[in-house]
Write a protein that holds these residues in place. Structure first.
Motif, PDB file in Angstrom:
ATOM      1  N   GLY A  35      28.680  25.428   9.294  1.00  0.00           N
ATOM      2  CA  GLY A  35      28.489  26.853   9.059  1.00  0.00           C
ATOM      3  C   GLY A  35      27.053  27.302   9.048  1.00  0.00           C
ATOM      4  N   SER A  36      26.100  26.364   9.167  1.00  0.00           N
ATOM      5  CA  SER A  36      24.684  26.733   9.126  1.00  0.00           C
ATOM      6  C   SER A  36      24.165  27.203  10.477  1.00  0.00           C
ATOM      7  CB  SER A  36      23.851  25.545   8.657  1.00  0.00           C
ATOM      8  OG  SER A  36      23.920  24.477   9.596  1.00  0.00           O
ATOM      9  N   GLY A  37      24.928  26.964  11.545  1.00  0.00           N
ATOM     10  CA  GLY A  37      24.481  27.335  12.881  1.00  0.00           C
ATOM     11  C   GLY A  37      23.978  26.166  13.697  1.00  0.00           C
ATOM     12  N   LYS A  38      24.131  24.946  13.196  1.00  0.00           N
ATOM     13  CA  LYS A  38      23.627  23.756  13.885  1.00  0.00           C
ATOM     14  C   LYS A  38      24.251  23.599  15.270  1.00  0.00           C
ATOM     15  CE  LYS A  38      25.281  19.728  12.691  1.00  0.00           C
ATOM     16  NZ  LYS A  38      25.882  19.129  13.916  1.00  0.00           N
ATOM     17  N   SER A  39      25.577  23.604  15.323  1.00  0.00           N
ATOM     18  CA  SER A  39      26.261  23.370  16.599  1.00  0.00           C
ATOM     19  C   SER A  39      26.040  24.529  17.570  1.00  0.00           C
ATOM     20  CB  SER A  39      27.764  23.163  16.367  1.00  0.00           C
ATOM     21  OG  SER A  39      27.991  21.985  15.637  1.00  0.00           O
ATOM     22  N   GLY A  40      26.088  25.756  17.043  1.00  0.00           N
ATOM     23  CA  GLY A  40      25.879  26.916  17.906  1.00  0.00           C
ATOM     24  C   GLY A  40      24.483  26.937  18.498  1.00  0.00           C
ATOM     25  N   HIS A  68      21.061  36.992  10.838  1.00  0.00           N
ATOM     26  CA  HIS A  68      21.429  38.275  11.455  1.00  0.00           C
ATOM     27  C   HIS A  68      20.212  39.162  11.707  1.00  0.00           C
ATOM     28  CE1 HIS A  68      25.619  37.255  10.767  1.00  0.00           C
ATOM     29  NE2 HIS A  68      25.362  37.078   9.478  1.00  0.00           N
ATOM     30  N   GLY A  69      19.038  38.542  11.816  1.00  0.00           N
ATOM     31  CA  GLY A  69      17.846  39.314  12.154  1.00  0.00           C
ATOM     32  C   GLY A  69      17.782  39.594  13.649  1.00  0.00           C
ATOM     33  N   ASP A  70      16.836  40.428  14.044  1.00  0.00           N
ATOM     34  CA  ASP A  70      16.696  40.776  15.459  1.00  0.00           C
ATOM     35  C   ASP A  70      16.120  39.620  16.265  1.00  0.00           C
ATOM     36  OD1 ASP A  70      17.687  43.313  15.027  1.00  0.00           O
ATOM     37  OD2 ASP A  70      15.687  44.163  14.641  1.00  0.00           O
ATOM     38  N   LYS A  71      15.226  38.855  15.649  1.00  0.00           N
ATOM     39  CA  LYS A  71      14.570  37.769  16.357  1.00  0.00           C
ATOM     40  C   LYS A  71      14.599  36.483  15.531  1.00  0.00           C
ATOM     41  CE  LYS A  71      11.360  40.477  19.185  1.00  0.00           C
ATOM     42  NZ  LYS A  71       9.933  40.666  19.572  1.00  0.00           N
ATOM     43  N   THR A  72      14.574  35.381  16.250  1.00  0.00           N
ATOM     44  CA  THR A  72      14.514  34.082  15.602  1.00  0.00           C
ATOM     45  C   THR A  72      13.101  33.830  15.095  1.00  0.00           C
ATOM     46  OG1 THR A  72      16.253  33.223  17.040  1.00  0.00           O
ATOM     47  CG2 THR A  72      14.832  31.599  15.952  1.00  0.00           C
ATOM     48  N   SER A  73      13.006  33.303  13.888  1.00  0.00           N
ATOM     49  CA  SER A  73      11.692  33.001  13.318  1.00  0.00           C
ATOM     50  C   SER A  73      11.708  31.608  12.687  1.00  0.00           C
ATOM     51  CB  SER A  73      11.296  34.044  12.274  1.00  0.00           C
ATOM     52  OG  SER A  73      12.226  34.050  11.193  1.00  0.00           O
ATOM     53  N   PHE A  74      10.520  31.021  12.580  1.00  0.00           N
ATOM     54  CA  PHE A  74      10.368  29.669  12.041  1.00  0.00           C
ATOM     55  C   PHE A  74       9.411  29.706  10.853  1.00  0.00           C
ATOM     56  CE2 PHE A  74      11.342  29.373  16.527  1.00  0.00           C
ATOM     57  CZ  PHE A  74      12.351  28.425  16.566  1.00  0.00           C
ATOM     58  N   THR A  75       9.809  29.021   9.778  1.00  0.00           N
ATOM     59  CA  THR A  75       8.990  28.952   8.574  1.00  0.00           C
ATOM     60  C   THR A  75       8.840  27.498   8.166  1.00  0.00           C
ATOM     61  OG1 THR A  75       9.935  31.061   7.839  1.00  0.00           O
ATOM     62  CG2 THR A  75       8.710  29.771   6.214  1.00  0.00           C
ATOM     63  N   LYS A  76       7.594  27.064   7.969  1.00  0.00           N
ATOM     64  CA  LYS A  76       7.352  25.666   7.591  1.00  0.00           C
ATOM     65  C   LYS A  76       8.017  25.353   6.260  1.00  0.00           C
ATOM     66  CE  LYS A  76       4.701  21.951   8.639  1.00  0.00           C
ATOM     67  NZ  LYS A  76       5.250  20.982   7.723  1.00  0.00           N
ATOM     68  N   THR A  77       8.629  24.176   6.190  1.00  0.00           N
ATOM     69  CA  THR A  77       9.228  23.713   4.947  1.00  0.00           C
ATOM     70  C   THR A  77       8.885  22.237   4.767  1.00  0.00           C
ATOM     71  OG1 THR A  77      11.272  23.636   3.630  1.00  0.00           O
ATOM     72  CG2 THR A  77      11.456  23.090   5.974  1.00  0.00           C
ATOM     73  N   SER A  78       9.414  21.624   3.730  1.00  0.00           N
ATOM     74  CA  SER A  78       9.034  20.246   3.402  1.00  0.00           C
ATOM     75  C   SER A  78       9.984  19.238   4.037  1.00  0.00           C
ATOM     76  CB  SER A  78       9.029  20.054   1.883  1.00  0.00           C
ATOM     77  OG  SER A  78      10.354  20.146   1.377  1.00  0.00           O
ATOM     78  N   ALA A 127      20.125  37.366  16.548  1.00  0.00           N
ATOM     79  CA  ALA A 127      21.499  37.770  16.853  1.00  0.00           C
ATOM     80  C   ALA A 127      21.939  37.386  18.255  1.00  0.00           C
ATOM     81  CB  ALA A 127      21.651  39.280  16.654  1.00  0.00           C
ATOM     82  N   GLU A 128      21.000  37.201  19.179  1.00  0.00           N
ATOM     83  CA  GLU A 128      21.336  36.954  20.577  1.00  0.00           C
ATOM     84  C   GLU A 128      21.103  35.487  20.934  1.00  0.00           C
ATOM     85  OE1 GLU A 128      22.716  39.153  22.524  1.00  0.00           O
ATOM     86  OE2 GLU A 128      22.624  40.695  20.957  1.00  0.00           O
ATOM     87  N   THR A 129      22.112  34.880  21.558  1.00  0.00           N
ATOM     88  CA  THR A 129      22.013  33.455  21.877  1.00  0.00           C
ATOM     89  C   THR A 129      20.893  33.158  22.869  1.00  0.00           C
ATOM     90  OG1 THR A 129      23.737  33.704  23.572  1.00  0.00           O
ATOM     91  CG2 THR A 129      24.442  33.032  21.364  1.00  0.00           C
ATOM     92  N   ASP A 130      20.674  34.037  23.835  1.00  0.00           N
ATOM     93  CA  ASP A 130      19.595  33.800  24.806  1.00  0.00           C
ATOM     94  C   ASP A 130      18.235  33.810  24.102  1.00  0.00           C
ATOM     95  OD1 ASP A 130      21.400  33.596  26.847  1.00  0.00           O
ATOM     96  OD2 ASP A 130      21.106  35.636  27.599  1.00  0.00           O
TER      97      ASP A 130
END
Length: 371
Positions: A203-208, A300-310, A353-356
């Motif tokens: 459910g986290s979106g890994k496979s998608g 469900h945001g407009d764009k994909t974003s990346f945030t550094k984590t541990s 929101a968009e797969t592409d």
């Protein structure tokens, strides 16, 4: 990690009256394994089926009176070319079911409470690996020094549903222990030999995310279990499983029709399995050099974003399924996951929101930030 649970074993699983059932306790499990091997050594096996496989560099000789499990391996594992000279070094795995071999020594538990943890630890004290599944009357034993494994089922078709997509899972896992390799439950995506691990619970979106990357033309070594190798501070992954799984809604979101012949199912999880290489988009890479671990989140945001984590956060996402689904030496499994995550930068990936757009962002990350 599996815990002790009350299971009614007082009647055992006596499948035949000949020979007398072995009275089994946790402490005598290794003796039962050795007597089973001795019993098999005295069987007439001339008519058995035999196949040699090479999977992630491991040469295996599979023998069985039935083709059922051998065909599962042919259909669901990524097989490598087999070198005839490797036959002498192959690990033998014998797959039997009690209906096909009714003379096989059965066991009667001399206890009413079964502990998977205690069973595994008792086997390890005897320098063996093993697992017993009381729900399916399934036994697996592995002797690394003797290069032999044994898999006993109740009947030919009684393979647990989760086992069909990844046959020999435990045997490959056990063969990795005490090496710099191990199985990881993660999706993968890559460009030009560089890639990322995509980790997270259902459910986290890994496979998608993995499938979106493949449909955009990116490569992958798989979306379920992959074989990871630690080479100094570098992490490399190789394919093990030939198919990936996705539910009907997930396929539809990506413009795929589960009614097409390519898709098999639905399975016990209501998912469809398929060989992603047959989609004609991204390819199955022979290996990927991993540059980062990504933890996808549906935002469900407009764009994909990346945030550094541990790395700790990545390990917490990566470890649970490994510990639950892979049996034996859980401490080593946890340590291996930790070593992987310590050697990789980790990012939360908030999915657009968009797969592409998701696939384009992932490609830009691999080709840009991670090089």
């Amino acid at each position: 990690m599996p815990q002790t649970r009350a299971v009614d074993l007082s009647k055992g699983f006596e499948m035949t009256s000949r020979p007398a059932p072995f009275k089994l306790t946790i402490d005598s499990a290794a003796d039962y394994a050795r007597q089973l091997w001795s019993c098999i050594d005295n069987l007439d096996t001339d008519s058995w089926f035999e196949e040699y496989f090479c999977v992630v560099g491991r040469c295996l000789k599979l023998r069985s009176p039935s083709r059922f499990y051998l065909d599962l391996c042919l259909e669901n594992l990524v097989l490598e070319p087999f070198n005839e000279s490797a036959k002498a070094e192959a690990t033998e795995v014998i797959i039997l079911d009690r209906r096909s071999v009714p003379s096989l020594l059965s066991a009667r538990w001399d206890t009413e409470v079964f502990s998977t943890k205690a069973f595994v630890e008792a086997m390890e004290q005897e320098k063996l690996r093993g697992i017993y599944d009381p729900d399916h009357d399934l036994w697996q034993f592995y002797d690394h020094e003797a290069k032999r494994g044994l898999y006993i089922l109740r009947s030919e078709g009684s393979v647990p549903p989760w086992e069909a997509s990844f046959p020999l899972r435990n045997f490959i896992h056990w063969s990795c222990q005490e090496t710099s390799q191990g199985l990881l439950h993660a999706g993968t995506a890559g460009v030009d030999g560089d890639g990322v691990l995509i980790v997270g619970p259902g459910g986290s979106g890994k496979s998608g995310t993995t499938l979106a990357a493949i449909l955009s033309g990116m490569d992958s070594v798989g979306d379920d279990y992959v074989l990871a190798s630690l080479q100094g501070e570098s992490v490399e992954v190789r394919p093990v499983i030939a198919k990936m799984k996705q539910d009907a809604k997930g396929l539809a979101r990506l413009g795929l029709n589960p009614d097409e012949a390519l898709f098999e199912g639905p399975n016990w999880q209501n998912k469809y399995s398929f060989d992603f290489a047959a989609l004609g988009r991204g390819m199955r890479a022979p290996h990927l050099k991993i540059k980062a671990a990504l933890l996808p989140r549906i935002s469900h945001g407009d764009k994909t974003s990346f945030t550094k984590t541990s790395g700790m956060q990545a390990m917490l996402k990566l470890s649970p399924s490994n510990l639950y689904q892979l049996t034996g030496d859980w401490q080593r499994t946890m340590q291996f996951s930790g070593s992987i995550c310590r050697n990789l930068p980790a990012f939360h990936m908030d999915l657009g929101a968009e797969t592409d757009e998701i696939a384009d962002s992932l490609r830009d990350l691999i080709k840009g930030q991670l090089q």
